[in-house]
Design an enzyme around this catalytic site. Structure first.
Site, PDB file in Angstrom:
ATOM      1  N   GLU A 135       0.816  -1.222   0.000  1.00  0.00           N
ATOM      2  CA  GLU A 135       0.000   0.000   0.000  1.00  0.00           C
ATOM      3  C   GLU A 135       0.842   1.261   0.000  1.00  0.00           C
ATOM      4  O   GLU A 135       0.448   2.274  -0.586  1.00  0.00           O
ATOM      5  CB  GLU A 135      -0.947  -0.006   1.202  1.00  0.00           C
ATOM      6  CG  GLU A 135      -2.037  -1.078   1.135  1.00  0.00           C
ATOM      7  CD  GLU A 135      -1.543  -2.466   1.554  1.00  0.00           C
ATOM      8  OE1 GLU A 135      -0.402  -2.566   2.043  1.00  0.00           O
ATOM      9  OE2 GLU A 135      -2.292  -3.446   1.390  1.00  0.00           O
ATOM     10  N   PHE A 138      -6.462  -0.693   5.207  1.00  0.00           N
ATOM     11  CA  PHE A 138      -5.184  -0.721   4.487  1.00  0.00           C
ATOM     12  C   PHE A 138      -4.978   0.548   3.659  1.00  0.00           C
ATOM     13  O   PHE A 138      -3.854   0.871   3.289  1.00  0.00           O
ATOM     14  CB  PHE A 138      -5.115  -1.949   3.582  1.00  0.00           C
ATOM     15  CG  PHE A 138      -5.469  -3.234   4.291  1.00  0.00           C
ATOM     16  CD1 PHE A 138      -4.911  -3.532   5.528  1.00  0.00           C
ATOM     17  CD2 PHE A 138      -6.377  -4.126   3.748  1.00  0.00           C
ATOM     18  CE1 PHE A 138      -5.237  -4.705   6.196  1.00  0.00           C
ATOM     19  CE2 PHE A 138      -6.707  -5.302   4.406  1.00  0.00           C
ATOM     20  CZ  PHE A 138      -6.140  -5.595   5.634  1.00  0.00           C
ATOM     21  N   ARG A 169     -18.907  -2.486   1.511  1.00  0.00           N
ATOM     22  CA  ARG A 169     -18.566  -3.581   0.614  1.00  0.00           C
ATOM     23  C   ARG A 169     -19.783  -4.479   0.399  1.00  0.00           C
ATOM     24  O   ARG A 169     -20.593  -4.668   1.297  1.00  0.00           O
ATOM     25  CB  ARG A 169     -17.440  -4.407   1.239  1.00  0.00           C
ATOM     26  CG  ARG A 169     -17.052  -5.623   0.434  1.00  0.00           C
ATOM     27  CD  ARG A 169     -16.068  -6.487   1.217  1.00  0.00           C
ATOM     28  NE  ARG A 169     -15.843  -7.746   0.526  1.00  0.00           N
ATOM     29  CZ  ARG A 169     -15.228  -8.804   1.050  1.00  0.00           C
ATOM     30  NH1 ARG A 169     -14.776  -8.741   2.280  1.00  0.00           N
ATOM     31  NH2 ARG A 169     -15.084  -9.903   0.359  1.00  0.00           N
TER      32      ARG A 169
END
Lengths: 335, 276
Positions: free
Chosen positions: A59, A84, A167
């Site tokens: 990342e 993340f 999500r």
């Protein structure tokens, strides 16, 4: 117009919207940190393989690369889970994106305790981390209509944007006539007793809480604060002024997010209203089997919004009881 | 575009002797910039002077190529070359590090010469890889040079970027590594083991060229080889933070050299004698 809970849901509203945008905008590039399908950009990868960049599980590098691409005229949309996207590459976001004020769009999926995956996967601080950064715009969305519009709305924002998305199945709360505004918070319901400001996945709970309160003779405003930064101070002041108490509801720590932002405005405007913040009460959550259990356990249920409103108004206990909504397969009900 | 001046104009002549004098000019200007403060990032210029003079004289094309100074405090060496690169007025160098100056001691968005903000170590190679990728996507001929330091290899992000660049075959990317064995707490080799540097990069899919970083002829050859490579390449320049300034006292802290009084006069005299 708004739908009634349980809400119908759709899949991949973000992924489809990004593809639509990329068809018209050749400057849009897409980066993924090894969560391509989970962040809905498998659709982008299929249609625009040349503009899709696998950045791997790295990342820090992904954010710095995105910053450099933005310097050279591209609009990078960067995808991974919220944890993340913000915790690991925070220093890279500071130096490679926020300080240079570059148009990188950081898209963090799976907010707060919507992940049953425990503290490593639960983004309970991402809004706080992004909100503190100069130049950063912060959105928290949970309605598919707004998600689809947000992609178009943020593409030309001059600086960086953090887009926080649910999500998987995304509820359709607003119909197609709804228009997401980056400038104005959306007053969904108007009421005189308590002003409930909600963002992202807590909007359904706020709307349900308002119904429960109405049944007990308490009139609630519900404001959908899609854009947490820059906060629409004028709407906050206007709605809070006519209410006797203010409640925030966020799927996030109560420190640093929407509740904190409201507190700052209320204090700076010398608007004396009792404030109750619904969210994670300065605690990490835990792993579990179901997100709904986590919402209940950590105080993010409809009942918690009702209780907070009731208490903020100084009403005698007990507060009215929120009904338990069942959510049939493919539909979404607030916890 | 670059003004053609006597020393860094070596880009046209490519002569080793001109590049060496350019390196000493960078040292001279660095002493002038640091002297008013009494201390500063002079050791970084002493170690990287030949490396950067070779780059600016032989390879770097202002306005076409891009430069990332990942250890932001090395920006002083880029400032020192800025006048010849046509990127800043020489008079501005006297404002180095003073309040309100655009020549901040650690490179920022307002810094002329370098293309990204450095300073938080380990990020520059990722930025350089992003610039190289952008050039590739645009079909541009531009090359990207990234100055890194050996201490910086301790940062994990460097290796994320190394994998990324090799995987994407970014042969328009060249790293210039100033391996001066110096970091804040002392010699890099006393703090952690970053060696074998060349073998590490080769195993990551890069072309690695390990040279004496004060030998201009060797540096020029290494740069040519790096640019010709069909994959990303790194020039590992073995250097010293006290090179080229014999008047420095024994044991000076290479990361943050103190310089005052007669030492300044001696340093200016020594370097001016070599430059003129």
């Amino acid at each position: 117009m708004i739908n009634q809970a349980p809400y119908p849901t759709v899949l991949k509203p973000y992924g489809r919207a990004l593809v639509e945008l990329a068809r018209r905008r050749e400057d849009v590039v897409c980066l993924s940190g090894d969560l391509t399908r989970q962040t809905e950009v498998d659709l982008f990868q299929e249609e625009f393989p040349d503009r899709f960049i696998h950045a791997a599980m790295a990342e820090a590098n992904m954010i710095s690369v995105a910053g450099a691409l933005a310097r050279r005229g591209f609009i990078p949309f960067v995808h991974t889970f919220g944890v993340f996207a913000t915790r690991r590459p925070f220093d890279q976001i500071v130096n490679c994106v926020a300080y240079p004020n570059l148009p990188v769009r950081i898209v963090g999926f799976m907010p707060g305790v919507s992940s049953p995956g425990g503290p490593s996967h639960q983004a309970i601080d991402d809004v706080a981390l992004m909100r503190v950064l100069p130049n950063m715009t912060v959105l928290d969305l949970a309605d598919a209509t707004e998600v689809a519009q947000a992609v178009e709305a943020i593409v030309d924002v001059a600086g960086p944007v953090y887009l926080r998305l649910k999500r998987g199945e995304t509820p359709v709360i607003f119909d197609d006539s709804h228009r997401l505004s980056l400038d104005r918070a959306h007053v969904v319901l108007e009421g005189d007793d308590v002003a409930i400001f909600a963002c992202g996945m807590m909007l359904p709970a706020a709307l349900s809480a308002a119904q429960v309160l109405a049944g007990a003779g308490v009139s609630a405003s519900v404001v959908n604060v899609a854009v947490i930064k820059p906060l629409d101070r004028a709407s906050v002041v206007a709605v809070a002024t006519r209410a006797r108490a203010v409640v925030s509801a966020e799927n996030h720590s109560i420190i640093g997010g929407l509740g904190s932002a409201l507190a700052e405005v209320l204090a700076e405007e010398a608007l004396a209203r009792p404030l109750r913040r619904v969210g994670l009460a300065d605690t990490f959550a835990q792993g579990a089997q179901n997100a709904s259990w986590l919402f209940t356990t950590y105080g993010l249920a409809t009942q918690d919004v009702v209780d907070a409103s009731w208490e903020a108004l100084g009403r005698d206990l007990p507060a009215p009881t929120a009904p338990t909504l069942t959510s049939p397969a493919g539909e979404y009900a607030p916890v | 575009m670059a003004k053609q001046l006597p020393y860094l104009g070596g880009m046209m002549s490519g002569r080793v002797r001109d590049i060496q004098r350019s390196a000493d000019l960078l040292r001279l200007r660095a002493v002038r910039m640091v002297a008013p403060h009494g201390f500063g990032y002079l050791g970084q210029v002493l170690s990287s002077a030949e490396l950067m003079a070779s780059l600016f004289s032989r390879a770097f094309r202002p306005g076409v190529d891009e430069l990332v100074v990942s250890p932001g405090h090395y920006i002083i060496v880029a400032y020192a070359a800025g006048p010849e690169l046509g990127l800043l007025d020489e008079a501005l160098l006297s404002t180095y590090g003073v309040d309100g100056s655009s020549l901040e001691a650690i490179g920022t968005e307002s810094s002329p010469v370098a293309d990204v903000t450095g300073g938080s170590l380990g990020q520059g190679l990722s930025s350089a890889a992003g610039l190289a990728l952008a050039a590739r996507l645009r079909g541009s001929e531009g090359r990207v040079f990234a100055l890194l330091s050996d201490g910086e290899l301790e940062e994990g992000q460097v290796w994320e970027a190394a994998m990324f660049a090799a995987h994407r075959g970014l042969d328009n990317l060249v790293v210039l590594l100033d391996a001066n064995d110096s970091q804040v707490d002392g010699p890099v080799s006393s703090i952690t083991t970053v060696e074998p540097i060349a073998a590490k990069w080769e195993s990551f899919g890069w072309t690695a060229i390990d040279v004496d970083g004060h030998d201009v002829a060797a540096l020029v050859e290494a740069l040519d080889e790096a640019l010709a490579a069909q994959r990303p390449a790194i020039v590992i320049a073995r250097t010293s933070t006290s090179h080229g300034l014999s008047c420095l006292p024994e044991g000076a802290d290479g990361h943050f050299i103190k310089i005052s009084g007669a030492l300044i006069d001696d340093a200016l005299a020594e370097l001016a004698a070599r430059v003129d």
